[in-house]
Scaffold this active site. Structure first.
Site, short mmCIF file in Angstrom:
data_model
loop_
_atom_site.label_atom_id
_atom_site.label_comp_id
_atom_site.label_asym_id
_atom_site.label_seq_id
_atom_site.Cartn_x
_atom_site.Cartn_y
_atom_site.Cartn_z
N GLU A 189 4.44 7.64 6.36
CA GLU A 189 4.95 6.44 7.12
C GLU A 189 4.24 5.82 8.43
O GLU A 189 3.72 4.72 8.68
CB GLU A 189 6.42 6.13 7.32
CG GLU A 189 7.32 6.31 6.28
CD GLU A 189 7.25 5.12 5.38
OE1 GLU A 189 6.75 3.93 5.89
OE2 GLU A 189 7.72 5.16 4.01
N TRP A 228 1.11 0.34 1.73
CA TRP A 228 1.62 1.50 1.05
C TRP A 228 0.83 1.82 0.05
O TRP A 228 0.56 2.98 0.16
CB TRP A 228 3.22 1.05 0.73
CG TRP A 228 3.84 2.53 0.53
CD1 TRP A 228 4.25 2.74 -0.78
CD2 TRP A 228 3.98 3.51 1.16
NE1 TRP A 228 4.89 4.15 -0.66
CE2 TRP A 228 4.62 4.48 0.50
CE3 TRP A 228 3.80 4.15 2.59
CZ2 TRP A 228 5.00 5.96 1.01
CZ3 TRP A 228 4.06 5.28 3.27
CH2 TRP A 228 4.53 6.16 2.26
N TYR A 238 6.57 5.70 -7.71
CA TYR A 238 7.00 6.07 -6.61
C TYR A 238 8.53 5.25 -6.24
O TYR A 238 9.21 5.75 -5.75
CB TYR A 238 6.05 5.50 -5.56
CG TYR A 238 6.48 5.87 -4.06
CD1 TYR A 238 6.59 7.10 -3.62
CD2 TYR A 238 7.11 4.79 -3.34
CE1 TYR A 238 7.30 7.20 -2.28
CE2 TYR A 238 7.70 4.94 -1.95
CZ TYR A 238 7.66 6.27 -1.55
OH TYR A 238 8.32 6.46 -0.11
#
Length: 175
Positions: free
Chosen positions: A26, A34, A4
């Site tokens: 988000e 995350w 990522y």
């Protein structure tokens, strides 16, 4: 996480569907790691019609099944915000403004180049993120506080917050 970072995070992106996806992720990440969100990304794509905001805007009736879907984050406020934000993005599109155009206008269509030596220097938010957050809320977006918006700006490359010695920093700075 490495993939990522290396291939997506911080790379300028102008695809409205992808921007909606990252804004939604988000929002889902708020209060969580995350890594948790990335692990559930594919399930989110399936649950939210590959983040096609035209389809997501009409998902109110699917909220009960979303709340039962153990493969995603089942926070009612976050799910409602995602559906609401799809509606706002669709309204923008209907008025002739893409979500891409809407977001990138805040940085004059060019990534802000920061020069951080270490991740400890990177702020959780900025005055610009606060300004964008305020405008987005005024325009009908929800769950778009300044910390979420700054994380989004980082993710979509509106700001280059890679450390200066990171290979990606220079690649993005040269674009």
């Amino acid at each position: 996480m490495q993939q990522y970072h290396d291939q997506e995070w911080g790379r300028p992106n102008h695809d409205s569907r992808h921007l909606f996806e990252l804004l939604s992720l988000e929002i889902m990440q708020a209060g969580l790691s995350w890594q948790t969100v990335l692990n559930k990304r594919q399930a989110f794509k399936q649950a939210f019609h590959d983040f096609d905001y035209r389809q997501v805007q009409g998902m109110e009736s699917e909220l009960p099944s979303l709340m039962k879907n153990a493969a995603i984050i089942r926070n009612r406020r976050k799910l409602i915000a995602t559906i609401n934000n799809a509606k706002v993005i669709n309204e923008l599109a209907n008025s002739g403004t893409t979500f891409d155009r809407y977001m990138w206008q805040f940085v004059a269509d060019k990534p802000i180049q920061h020069h951080y030596q270490s991740h400890e220097q990177i702020p959780a938010t900025t005055d610009l993120a606060k300004q964008i957050s305020k405008q987005m809320k005024k325009d009908g977006f929800s769950f778009t506080g300044p910390v979420i918006i700054y994380s989004f700006m980082q993710a979509v490359g509106m700001v280059n917050d890679h450390e200066v010695d990171c290979f990606a920093y220079q690649e993005i700075a040269e674009d």
